[in-house]
Design an enzyme around this catalytic site. Structure first.
Site, PDB file in Angstrom:
ATOM      1  N   GLU A   1     -40.660  65.532  42.821  1.00 25.68           N
ATOM      2  CA  GLU A   1     -40.745  66.687  43.696  1.00 25.68           C
ATOM      3  C   GLU A   1     -42.106  66.781  43.556  1.00 25.68           C
ATOM      4  O   GLU A   1     -42.984  66.410  42.524  1.00 25.68           O
ATOM      5  CB  GLU A   1     -40.364  67.915  42.663  1.00 25.68           C
ATOM      6  CG  GLU A   1     -40.644  70.116  43.312  1.00 25.68           C
ATOM      7  CD  GLU A   1     -40.313  70.388  42.732  1.00 25.68           C
ATOM      8  OE1 GLU A   1     -40.750  70.934  41.918  1.00 25.68           O
ATOM      9  OE2 GLU A   1     -38.396  70.613  42.678  1.00 25.68           O
TER      10      GLU A   1
ATOM     11  N   ASP B   1     -37.999  65.741  38.616  1.00 26.10           N
ATOM     12  CA  ASP B   1     -38.787  66.765  38.725  1.00 26.10           C
ATOM     13  C   ASP B   1     -39.695  66.629  37.123  1.00 26.10           C
ATOM     14  O   ASP B   1     -38.938  66.672  35.952  1.00 26.10           O
ATOM     15  CB  ASP B   1     -37.887  67.746  38.998  1.00 26.10           C
ATOM     16  CG  ASP B   1     -38.688  69.252  37.745  1.00 26.10           C
ATOM     17  OD1 ASP B   1     -39.519  69.592  39.316  1.00 26.10           O
ATOM     18  OD2 ASP B   1     -37.929  70.265  37.714  1.00 26.10           O
TER      19      ASP B   1
ATOM     20  N   ASP C   1     -34.419  71.565  35.530  1.00 25.70           N
ATOM     21  CA  ASP C   1     -35.125  70.544  35.800  1.00 25.70           C
ATOM     22  C   ASP C   1     -34.639  69.380  36.109  1.00 25.70           C
ATOM     23  O   ASP C   1     -34.697  68.748  37.093  1.00 25.70           O
ATOM     24  CB  ASP C   1     -35.502  70.052  34.437  1.00 25.70           C
ATOM     25  CG  ASP C   1     -36.686  71.415  33.982  1.00 25.70           C
ATOM     26  OD1 ASP C   1     -37.918  71.620  34.320  1.00 25.70           O
ATOM     27  OD2 ASP C   1     -35.537  72.443  33.207  1.00 25.70           O
TER      28      ASP C   1
END
Length: 191
Positions: free
Chosen positions: A76, A16, A151
């Site tokens: 992501e 992430d 996260d």
């Protein structure tokens, strides 16, 4: 009758991206089962220089790759928001993490936040807390195994989304009318 051949174990690295805090998660996949190996964050909030932060991302992602030897990276994609500067910073962080994977010949798979949330919860507008809660159920994690920073769970979600994509052909997509419909059609994922 032929004996089943064992599917090889695969290690997935989920990331992430972030310039202040970057999450990472490692999943081990055996057949149709995924288990959490590790998750955490790269915390860069103390580093004031933006370029040194990017260097730290490269060094830490390289270290994670060297330690866990992932077969694939699931990352992501930056979402398109109103703040162009934030999106540029996020894109740089993502690019540096991707460069570390390329440097180690790790194949890269990019997923939009909406796709990740849909894959994990069945709801593209799910909150970080809902994603973390569903991952806790899917991976059978105790409360004390859940990280302080979401996260990390977002990174695990990217890896788990990729695991689901590996497991099912794209033509086998299911459609859901509501959260209740998703739960009814996926009872094995909600235990």
């Amino acid at each position: 009758m032929q004996a089943k051949t064992a599917q090889p174990e695969r290690i997935l690295l989920g990331i992430d991206p972030g310039t202040n805090v970057m999450g990472y998660g490692i999943l081990r996949v055996r057949g149709n089962k995924a288990e959490l190996v590790a998750m955490g964050v790269i915390d860069m909030r103390k580093e004031k220089d933006v370029y040194l932060r990017l260097g730290k991302i490269f060094d830490r992602v390289t270290g994670i790759i060297d330690e866990y030897l992932p077969d694939e990276l699931a990352i992501e994609a930056p979402f398109f928001g109103k703040n162009v500067q934030s999106m540029l910073k996020l894109g740089r962080a993502q690019g540096v993490a991707i460069a570390a994977a390329i440097h180690h010949d790790v194949p890269i798979n990019e997923y939009a936040p909406l796709k990740i949330k849909m894959a994990i919860t069945g709801n593209g507008s799910a909150s970080k807390e809902q994603v973390a809660g569903m991952l806790q159920k899917l991976l059978h994690l105790r409360d004390d195994q859940m990280p302080h920073f979401m996260d990390a769970t977002d990174a695990v979600a990217a890896a788990y989304c990729h695991f689901l994509q590996m497991s099912k052909p794209t033509t086998d997509a299911k459609h859901y009318n509501s959260w209740k419909d998703f739960a009814r059609k996926n009872i094995e994922r909600i235990r």
